[in-house]
Design a protein around this motif. Structure first.
Motif, PDB file in Angstrom:
ATOM      1  N   ASP A 203     -38.462   0.449 -21.155  1.00 61.46           N
ATOM      2  CA  ASP A 203     -39.222   1.146 -22.212  1.00 61.46           C
ATOM      3  C   ASP A 203     -38.872   0.568 -23.581  1.00 61.46           C
ATOM      4  N   VAL A 204     -39.608  -0.479 -23.954  1.00 63.35           N
ATOM      5  CA  VAL A 204     -39.356  -1.135 -25.237  1.00 63.35           C
ATOM      6  C   VAL A 204     -39.726  -0.210 -26.394  1.00 63.35           C
TER       7      VAL A 204
ATOM      8  N   VAL B  61     -35.712   4.603 -31.142  1.00 66.67           N
ATOM      9  CA  VAL B  61     -34.293   4.894 -31.376  1.00 66.67           C
ATOM     10  C   VAL B  61     -33.763   4.088 -32.537  1.00 66.67           C
ATOM     11  N   ALA B  62     -34.174   2.816 -32.610  1.00 63.33           N
ATOM     12  CA  ALA B  62     -33.712   1.963 -33.716  1.00 63.33           C
ATOM     13  C   ALA B  62     -34.232   2.494 -35.041  1.00 63.33           C
TER      14      ALA B  62
ATOM     15  N   GLN C  62     -29.077 -13.564 -21.168  1.00 62.97           N
ATOM     16  CA  GLN C  62     -30.455 -13.702 -20.691  1.00 62.97           C
ATOM     17  C   GLN C  62     -31.268 -12.415 -20.826  1.00 62.97           C
ATOM     18  N   PHE C  63     -30.688 -11.385 -21.457  1.00 58.58           N
ATOM     19  CA  PHE C  63     -31.457 -10.165 -21.690  1.00 58.58           C
ATOM     20  C   PHE C  63     -32.768 -10.489 -22.424  1.00 58.58           C
TER      21      PHE C  63
ATOM     22  N   THR D 204     -30.330  -6.163 -32.522  1.00 62.59           N
ATOM     23  CA  THR D 204     -31.469  -5.938 -33.432  1.00 62.59           C
ATOM     24  C   THR D 204     -32.810  -6.146 -32.729  1.00 62.59           C
ATOM     25  N   ASP D 205     -32.768  -6.692 -31.515  1.00 63.09           N
ATOM     26  CA  ASP D 205     -33.984  -6.946 -30.750  1.00 63.09           C
ATOM     27  C   ASP D 205     -34.265  -5.753 -29.830  1.00 63.09           C
TER      28      ASP D 205
END
Length: 220
Positions: A205-206, A212-213, A146-147, A180-181
């Motif tokens: 913090d999206v 970082v990705a 559910q993240f 990957t999300d």
């Protein structure tokens, strides 16, 4: 007359429990809990499904916990299959307050993934209260599906439920950190922060997760 015990209930109390005025309903529910009567069981549970006031709903839960668990728990379990979302949510909330470990098998994946956010949040909270020790890792894996669900409050509820499970959630956090999300990664990072410091602010913090990705994918 009430089917639970065959006893009659004061009709004035029944009227007050469904009165138009919320303060009247609150006082009636307080009275029902102060003088617990199994004859009120069905009335109190039925009221949970439709009561619009948060404080009255909370008092209904308290009143139900004052009744014998051997009567309330089976009746509440039937509410978990209700078509009414509030009935499911309130039943889960009340079962978590009663804390009967025998209820655990009724906390199904369908409830943990319920399309209604309030039902799901209630299921998450109930699950971490009722889960047996040997099921904690499996529950962590189920909750991790559910993240990135819902708004900030829904995500914070999920993170707090996961953090309540303790160190058993570390493997699922590591897996989510590789998602990957970016929203899943950010949610996992915020959950880890709560695990390490329960008093920390919920920092979702999206943008940082996206940066970082991008760095991880940049050529050397």
């Amino acid at each position: 007359m009430n089917s639970t015990s065959g006893k009659s209930v004061d009709p004035r109390l029944l009227d007050a429990l469904s009165a138009t005025d919320a303060s009247t309903r609150l006082q009636a529910t307080l009275a029902a809990g102060t003088r617990p009567d199994p004859a009120l069981l069905d009335t109190l549970i039925d009221r949970c499904a439709v009561e619009p006031d948060f404080y009255v709903r909370d008092m209904l839960t308290w009143a139900l916990t004052r009744l014998p668990a051997e009567l309330t728990v089976p009746r509440l379990r039937t509410e978990l299959d209700s078509d009414r979302t509030q009935a499911r949510s309130q039943a889960l909330h009340t079962l978590s307050k009663i804390g009967d470990p025998a209820v655990w098998p009724a906390i199904t994946p369908a409830l943990l993934r319920d399309p209604d956010d309030e039902v799901a949040r209630s299921a998450w909270r109930a699950a971490v209260v009722l889960v047996p020790d040997d099921e904690r890792a499996a529950l962590a894996g189920e909750l991790a599906t559910q993240f990135a669900r819902g708004d900030r409050e829904v995500r914070r509820s999920l993170s707090r439920a996961l953090a309540a499970l303790g160190e058993v959630i570390v493997p699922v956090l590591r897996r989510a950190a590789g998602s990957t999300d970016p929203e899943v990664r950010a949610h996992a990072q915020a959950t880890e922060q709560l695990l390490r410091d329960p008093d920390a602010a919920f920092d979702l913090d999206v943008d940082a997760a996206k940066r970082v990705a991008a760095l991880d994918g940049a050529p050397c």
